[in-house]
Design an enzyme around this catalytic site. Structure first.
Site, PDB file in Angstrom:
ATOM      1  N   SER A   1      53.367-106.610   1.598  1.00 54.74           N
ATOM      2  CA  SER A   1      53.460-106.841   3.026  1.00 54.74           C
ATOM      3  C   SER A   1      52.400-106.046   3.767  1.00 54.74           C
ATOM      4  CB  SER A   1      54.841-106.510   3.527  1.00 54.74           C
ATOM      5  OG  SER A   1      55.503-105.690   2.625  1.00 54.74           O
TER       6      SER A   1
ATOM      7  N   ASP B   1      61.269-111.406   8.727  1.00 55.75           N
ATOM      8  CA  ASP B   1      62.132-111.887   7.636  1.00 55.75           C
ATOM      9  C   ASP B   1      63.221-110.868   7.311  1.00 55.75           C
ATOM     10  OD1 ASP B   1      60.931-109.876   6.181  1.00 55.75           O
ATOM     11  OD2 ASP B   1      60.032-111.182   4.680  1.00 55.75           O
TER      12      ASP B   1
ATOM     13  N   HIS C   1      63.834-111.704   3.470  1.00 49.92           N
ATOM     14  CA  HIS C   1      62.761-111.153   2.630  1.00 49.92           C
ATOM     15  C   HIS C   1      63.051-111.230   1.126  1.00 49.92           C
ATOM     16  CE1 HIS C   1      59.295-108.558   1.921  1.00 49.92           C
ATOM     17  NE2 HIS C   1      60.042-107.774   1.177  1.00 49.92           N
TER      18      HIS C   1
END
Ligand SMILES: *[C@@H]1O[C@H](CO)[C@@H](O)[C@H](O)[C@H]1NC(C)=O
Ligand SMILES: *[C@@H]1O[C@H](CO)[C@@H](O)[C@H](O)[C@H]1NC(C)=O
Ligand SMILES: *[C@@H]1O[C@H](CO)[C@@H](O)[C@H](O)[C@H]1NC(C)=O
Length: 333
Positions: free
Chosen positions: A163, A280, A312
């Site tokens: 990420s 998310d 996620h």
């Protein structure tokens, strides 16, 4: 922690088995590369000291340290943190383990190392499942584990991962472990996507933005964190297109920590209030959609697919995501 409980797994598994009955032919081999926290890690101990009399200081062989859910209970969590954490050397800009702890990955290439974080087949259940649903779907479509389905585990404590920026909140028990990882420093919000005047951390005395990391780490009394951040922050600052066909799938529409707010006298040692952003559940929207920036920057196609409300971790067992992957890597018969 990264693990999340998935109560709907049985229903999803049912939908999947119904849908995947039309088997297809593998087009390309698949290598599963996990994100932060998505690899099994193994530890061997030969320590002179430990934080609690309950903790083992010696093991004759390697044991699965990441992730055994029982290790996250008190007092095992104290042993876990002492064994998983890293220390930073400001001269060499490298990290090292607690004295007497050896950590390694095992069976590189074996997909199982990234399918389940806990390798004990008796205790497999969804919080420690990672790529297992995706791997099962591929196997139902004539992929073979070890042949054209492989896994690439790595020591995620040290390396950058999936990420591009996220505000992470950790209970104080695991703080020593989490903040000692360069990968955590790397996951902090990037000045590429957060403006210099955008407040991320609010306290009664002052606020902090992406431009205030030095002061933030100083006020947390954790300057190693700042030096680690400096070591890693430019790794992907220019976000170069990868130069291969890209398919970027992610969730959206869920409350995701965007800012942290500490009440009077609470900074830095108590758990802050989180002010949510879209995302998310773990990664903020602007980081999730950053992959779309590559569209038009490379000659290879860039596909961007948003699966609304896919969380996620839960996205790894989401039927839409799994079907997308299966369609991509197989020729249907
Ligand atoms: C996939 O495997 C099934 C069962 O082994 C077999 O019947 C089928 O022909 C295979 N499909 C392809 C496209 O090879
Ligand atoms: C950091 O590494 C340097 C060079 O290897 C070494 O001399 C120094 O003792 C290390 N510092 C710590 C705190 O371990
Ligand atoms: C910190 O930010 C909050 C929210 O943006 C604002 O209300 C507050 O006045 C700021 N505090 C300081 C000390 O600048």
């Amino acid at each position: 922690m990264m693990a999340s409980v998935n109560n709907v797994l049985c229903i999803l598994a049912f939908i999947l088995s119904a849908k995947l009955s039309e088997a297809a032919k593998p087009k390309n081999p698949v290598i599963l590369v996990p994100g932060d926290g998505g690899s099994q890690l193994w530890a061997k101990l030969n320590k002179k000291s430990s934080p609690h009399y309950f903790c083992k200081t010696y093991t004759s062989d390697y044991y699965n340290i990441w992730l055994n859910m029982e290790d996250l209970l008190y007092p095992s969590i104290l042993c876990f943190v002492d064994n998983m954490r890293l220390y930073y050397n400001r001269t060499t800009h490298t990290t090292y383990n607690t004295d007497g702890v050896d950590i390694r990955i095992q069976n590189f290439g074996d997909s199982q190392t990234v399918e389940w974080l806990d390798p004990d087949t008796k205790v497999h259940y969804s919080p420690v499942s990672y790529f297992s649903n995706i791997a099962d779907a591929l196997v139902s479509n004539n992929f073979t584990r070890g042949k054209d389905l492989k896994g690439a585990p790595f020591d995620f404590r040290k390396a950058p991962s999936d990420s591009l920026g996220v505000v992470i909140v950790y209970p104080s028990w695991v703080r020593a472990e989490q903040r000692s990882m360069p990968s955590t420093a790397w996951l902090m919000p990037s000045p590429r996507y957060w403006a210099k005047d955008e407040v991320l951390v609010i306290t009664d005395k002052r606020n902090y933005t992406v431009a205030d990391y030095k002061d933030l780490f100083a006020d947390l009394d954790y300057m190693d964190g700042y030096y680690m951040r400096q070591d890693v922050e430019n790794l992907i600052m220019d976000l170069k297109p990868p130069g291969v066909e890209m398919h970027c799938l992610h969730g959206l529409g869920l409350d995701t920590p965007g800012k942290l707010k500490f009440g009077p006298g609470q900074f830095p040692d108590t758990f802050p209030e989180t002010i949510n952003d879209d995302g998310d559940g773990t990664v903020n929207k602007r980081s999730l959609i950053a992959c779309a920036d590559w569209s038009g920057q490379q000659k290879q196609p860039v596909m961007h697919k948003v699966i609304m409300n896919a969380e996620h971790m839960a996205i790894l067992s989401n039927p839409i995501a799994i079907q997308y992957i299966v369609d991509l890597v197989t020729d249907s018969s």
